[in-house]
Scaffold this active site. Structure first.
Site, mmCIF file in Angstrom:
data_model
loop_
_atom_site.group_PDB
_atom_site.id
_atom_site.type_symbol
_atom_site.label_atom_id
_atom_site.label_comp_id
_atom_site.label_asym_id
_atom_site.label_seq_id
_atom_site.Cartn_x
_atom_site.Cartn_y
_atom_site.Cartn_z
ATOM 1 N N CYS A 169 7.971 -21.646 -37.739
ATOM 2 C CA CYS A 169 9.327 -22.176 -37.900
ATOM 3 C C CYS A 169 9.320 -23.686 -37.698
ATOM 4 C CB CYS A 169 10.273 -21.497 -36.925
ATOM 5 S SG CYS A 169 9.691 -21.494 -35.243
ATOM 6 N N GLU B 109 17.747 -18.966 -33.860
ATOM 7 C CA GLU B 109 16.703 -19.943 -34.155
ATOM 8 C C GLU B 109 16.242 -19.614 -35.561
ATOM 9 O OE1 GLU B 109 13.276 -21.180 -34.825
ATOM 10 O OE2 GLU B 109 12.501 -20.081 -33.116
HETATM 11 P P1 NDP Z 1 14.728 -12.072 -41.753
HETATM 12 O O1 NDP Z 1 15.799 -13.000 -41.386
HETATM 13 O O2 NDP Z 1 14.946 -11.189 -42.926
HETATM 14 O O3 NDP Z 1 14.335 -11.125 -40.555
HETATM 15 C C1 NDP Z 1 14.247 -11.585 -39.221
HETATM 16 C C2 NDP Z 1 14.494 -10.414 -38.291
HETATM 17 O O4 NDP Z 1 15.829 -9.934 -38.497
HETATM 18 C C3 NDP Z 1 13.602 -9.230 -38.550
HETATM 19 O O5 NDP Z 1 13.296 -8.613 -37.337
HETATM 20 C C4 NDP Z 1 14.457 -8.328 -39.404
HETATM 21 O O6 NDP Z 1 14.063 -6.990 -39.331
HETATM 22 C C5 NDP Z 1 15.790 -8.526 -38.752
HETATM 23 N N1 NDP Z 1 16.919 -8.199 -39.582
HETATM 24 C C6 NDP Z 1 17.110 -8.414 -40.892
HETATM 25 N N2 NDP Z 1 18.315 -7.965 -41.269
HETATM 26 C C7 NDP Z 1 18.886 -7.441 -40.164
HETATM 27 C C8 NDP Z 1 20.136 -6.784 -39.916
HETATM 28 N N3 NDP Z 1 21.040 -6.609 -40.871
HETATM 29 N N4 NDP Z 1 20.386 -6.344 -38.665
HETATM 30 C C9 NDP Z 1 19.493 -6.504 -37.662
HETATM 31 N N5 NDP Z 1 18.301 -7.100 -37.868
HETATM 32 C C10 NDP Z 1 18.001 -7.563 -39.096
HETATM 33 O O7 NDP Z 1 13.484 -12.928 -41.909
HETATM 34 P P2 NDP Z 1 12.058 -12.479 -42.417
HETATM 35 O O8 NDP Z 1 11.261 -12.156 -41.215
HETATM 36 O O9 NDP Z 1 12.100 -11.464 -43.488
HETATM 37 O O10 NDP Z 1 11.633 -13.825 -43.054
HETATM 38 C C11 NDP Z 1 12.372 -14.343 -44.147
HETATM 39 C C12 NDP Z 1 12.383 -15.845 -44.094
HETATM 40 O O11 NDP Z 1 12.889 -16.296 -42.841
HETATM 41 C C13 NDP Z 1 11.027 -16.459 -44.157
HETATM 42 O O12 NDP Z 1 10.557 -16.491 -45.450
HETATM 43 C C14 NDP Z 1 11.310 -17.784 -43.571
HETATM 44 O O13 NDP Z 1 11.900 -18.628 -44.529
HETATM 45 C C15 NDP Z 1 12.296 -17.514 -42.501
HETATM 46 N N6 NDP Z 1 11.688 -17.367 -41.182
HETATM 47 C C16 NDP Z 1 11.973 -18.242 -40.206
HETATM 48 C C17 NDP Z 1 11.379 -18.128 -38.983
HETATM 49 C C18 NDP Z 1 11.681 -18.991 -37.850
HETATM 50 O O14 NDP Z 1 11.002 -18.862 -36.825
HETATM 51 N N7 NDP Z 1 12.650 -19.833 -37.875
HETATM 52 C C19 NDP Z 1 10.393 -17.139 -38.709
HETATM 53 C C20 NDP Z 1 10.182 -16.218 -39.772
HETATM 54 C C21 NDP Z 1 10.827 -16.350 -40.938
HETATM 55 P P3 NDP Z 1 13.218 -6.317 -40.506
HETATM 56 O O15 NDP Z 1 11.917 -6.991 -40.536
HETATM 57 O O16 NDP Z 1 13.137 -4.911 -40.080
HETATM 58 O O17 NDP Z 1 14.006 -6.535 -41.756
#
Ligand code: NDP
Length: 681
Positions: A295, A256
């Site tokens: 989101c 998602e």
């Molecule tokens: P990310 O995609 O960077 O992170 C989402 C989750 O994935 C976090 O728990 C993160 O952990 C984890 N993650 C990142 N890289 C890895 C990996 N290689 N292996 C396993 N887990 C990983 O999103 P962010 O939360 O940093 O947000 C960035 C952008 O995403 C926002 O600016 C927005 O545009 C979008 N977003 C969309 C959402 C939605 O609901 N659709 C919600 C939130 C954000 P960690 O935090 O430890 O890096």
């Protein structure tokens, strides 16, 4: 004093040594550290498999639903502890309500749907069974069973509580232990939640583990029985989805991701209509709730060319009234972004969006967050842009600024509006504001091809509308394409996603034994005791009664017409009835039902307490005057919901298969009766 967060792995809290610092969104103060100790994911997985799975499997679907309800009640009792921490993420009380009470509400909803729709076993029959041969001895059906694996949930920073609970609830019902990995930035709130859950003592051992920080080699250790769900950015989704180990082992991966959701103001709405106000209100609310970090937030505001000025003016007026700052200050309606990193990220994206577009409202318009130390906080001004050539501008359909930022895009004609909406390449949700059912009928099927959910908003719906931005447990959440292609929630569908479906073939007797449900053609037991005289515990699937016979007379039809007032020509007009496909008068279908009840009922007071409905009713062969009918009543399904009535008497749900046949053994009518049956104990 800042504390070091801990992971909950294999039944113990891990983490003493501080690693990455985490800061308050409000004033950038250092509030927590992640822990430095590496997690042994082999241990975490084997604990989930060897302890979690068996513990969950010792409970039935019904018992797990009851635990979920108890957990939801427990969390509501301790919600203030979570609110107290949540404001550090920049959330207002209203934002935290979505996360905390929305999370508990999702548990309540899954508990209730589970209790209504799932069996008191660990086999979910996805019937009906179908005959696969001419002789009735071979049939096929589908069952859904727990996968025996582990679910890894990787979550975004914006909903540290709801994000975990909305995934945990269906998994728990499906007997799948979970390993939750919240986004690091706000993981302190998820840690607090897991501590409270542990203290409740309501979950079986191993049902939930928590990872603070990196997932290390966790994904590389998963197998075909496991599952991964992800919420976050499209980039991370694309990276994780392509994990070679997940692909090689066919590990289900549900994503998602961010999406460029839209709201369309239909061409029929004018500034004098209530719908115009609804549109402006919905957009302004979606821009500012959770500081736009949802989101589902409206990123693209699609309005007719001739409404751009009117909508722009009204939105500016509304945004100017939104007071931004520390949520503990009275009157503050919008808090901060989750971190300074997010603040930088959103600012960069606004800069990209502003190239070639007009800025209608931004920090220039007197932005001044209120509260102590807020100059160091991650606040961001509500920002409204205008794009006048949306069909040629790619940026507005591609760049998601994950904050209080939205772009108005003008259109000419509903087809162009829908084409603009589709340029988001797949979104979670769109809203269509219109007064015209014909516009909704035309536009919604088109929008539905590229959106996971479509809200049609008008004055009538507005009274109870749950809003554009709220995913509901009962309705699907997730969209195609850029939105990740996944599906979450949507009622019991979400539980089914975490179960394994298998087709089963065999004789009806074998299928009945496997599914725990009577299948037509299976062996039945007929005894001296009428099935209606048996207590819930004593009834067995297949307990059956073949009734005596009754010949239907003209007097029956006349009497039933008199009692019911149903004088339809088919029952009373010999001449008209002769010209129908039946060639003669026939008995009322409802008379046949009533007569069958008279044949099979056991009239004296007994364990059957109430009949609360019929399912799957079909009238198959007409009953003419002089035909002789009889009924077969068979115990089909038993569900023990662990319920008692007001006097403390236990009761369970029993569904009965009823087949009414005529003198030629043809099936006349077929249905299930739903009853409540008293327990002996
Ligand atoms: P990310 O995609 O960077 O992170 C989402 C989750 O994935 C976090 O728990 C993160 O952990 C984890 N993650 C990142 N890289 C890895 C990996 N290689 N292996 C396993 N887990 C990983 O999103 P962010 O939360 O940093 O947000 C960035 C952008 O995403 C926002 O600016 C927005 O545009 C979008 N977003 C969309 C959402 C939605 O609901 N659709 C919600 C939130 C954000 P960690 O935090 O430890 O890096």
């Amino acid at each position: 004093m800042s504390t070091t967060l801990q992971s909950w792995i294999a039944g113990r809290w891990i983490g003493k040594e501080a690693a990455a610092p985490l800061h308050s969104a409000l004033n950038n103060a250092l509030i927590y550290y992640t822990h430095a100790e590496a997690i042994d994911f082999d241990e975490a997985l084997s604990y989930a498999r060897k302890t979690g799975v068996p513990a969950l499997m010792r409970l039935t679907f019904q018992q797990r639903a009851a635990r979920l309800k108890a957990l939801a009640q427990y969390l509501m009792g301790r919600k203030e502890e979570l609110y107290a921490i949540s404001h550090q993420t920049g959330a207002t009380r209203a934002d935290s309500w979505i996360d905390i009470e929305g999370g508990a509400g999702t548990l309540f909803a899954y508990a209730s749907m589970g209790s209504r729709e799932l069996p008191s076993s660990n086999v979910l029959h996805e019937g009906p069974a179908m005959a696969l041969g001419k002789n009735g001895g071979f049939a096929g059906t589908h069952i859904l069973v727990p996968r025996g694996g582990v679910a890894v949930h990787i979550n975004a920073f914006n909903f540290p509580i709801w994000g975990l609970l909305e995934k945990f609830a269906p998994c728990f019902l499906a007997a799948m232990p979970c390993i939750g990995k919240p986004a690091t930035a706000t993981s302190y709130l998820t840690e607090a939640l897991v501590r409270i859950i542990n203290e409740s003592g309501l979950l079986p051992e191993g049902a939930l583990q928590l990872v603070i920080g990196s997932t290390g080699d966790l994904l590389d250790r998963l197998g075909g029985h496991d599952a991964v769900t992800f919420t976050g950015s499209a980039d991370t989704a694309a990276k994780l989805r392509a994990n070679r180990h997940l692909i090689a082992n066919s590990v289900p991966f549900t994503s998602e991701a961010d999406s460029l959701n839209c709201a369309i103001l239909a061409p029929d709405v004018t500034p004098d209509d209530a719908e115009f106000d609804l549109f402006v209100k919905e957009v302004a609310r979606e821009m500012t709730a959770k500081a736009g970090q949802k989101c589902t937030a409206i990123r693209r505001i699609i309005v007719p060319e001739n409404m751009v000025d009117a909508v722009g003016t009204r939105l500016r007026e509304r945004l100017a009234k939104v007071s931004v700052g520390d949520p503990s200050v009275e009157g503050v309606r919008m808090g901060a972004l989750a971190s300074r990193d997010q603040q930088r990220d959103v600012a960069e994206r606004v800069e990209q969006l502003a190239r070639g577009n007009e800025v209608l409202y931004s920090a220039r318009d007197g932005f001044q967050p209120v509260g102590e130390g807020v100059s160091e906080g991650a606040f961001f001004a509500p920002t409204l842009l205008l794009c006048r050539d949306g069909m040629r501008n790619d940026a507005v359909h591609d760049i998601e600024a994950f904050g209080p930022v939205s772009t108005m895009i003008s259109y000419n004609g509903i087809d162009e509006a829908l084409a603009l909406a589709a340029r988001g390449k797949g979104s979670l949700v769109s809203t269509l504001v219109t007064r015209e059912p014909a516009i909704a009928a035309y536009a919604v099927p088109v929008a539905a091809a590229s959106h996971g959910r479509v809200l049609v908003l008008d004055k009538e719906a507005s009274v109870d509308s749950t809003g554009h931005g709220s995913p509901l447990p009962q309705l699907k959440h997730g969209g195609p394409g850029r939105a990740g292609g996944g599906e979450e929630l949507g009622g019991i569908r979400a539980v089914r996603h975490f179960l394994q479906r298998a087709a089963v073939q065999g004789s009806p007797t074998m299928l009945a034994a496997v599914t725990g449900e009577y299948v037509r053609g299976a062996a039945v037991q007929e005894g001296d005791v009428h099935p209606f005289r048996k207590y819930f515990e004593d009834l067995k699937i297949g307990d059956s009664l073949l009734t005596h016979r009754r010949t239907v007379s003209e007097a029956d039809i006349v009497n039933f017409g008199g009692v019911s007032g149903d004088y339809f020509y088919m029952h009373f007009d010999e001449v008209a009835a002769r010209d129908t496909q039946f060639g003669q008068r026939i008995a009322h279908g409802y008379f046949v039902l009533s007569a069958a009840a008279g044949l099979f009922v056991s009239p004296a007071p007994g364990p059957v307490l109430a009949n609360y409905g019929l399912d799957n009713l079909r009238f198959i062969t007409p009953v003419a005057i002089g035909d002789t009918i009889r009924a077969r009543l068979t115990c089909k399904r038993k569900v023990d919901r662990n319920r008692t009535d007001d006097k403390g008497v236990g009761q369970g749900v029993v569904a009965w298969d009823v087949q009414i046949t005529n003198q030629r053994d043809e099936l006349v009518a077929s249905y299930d009766i739903l009853t409540l049956v008293m327990k002996r104990t």
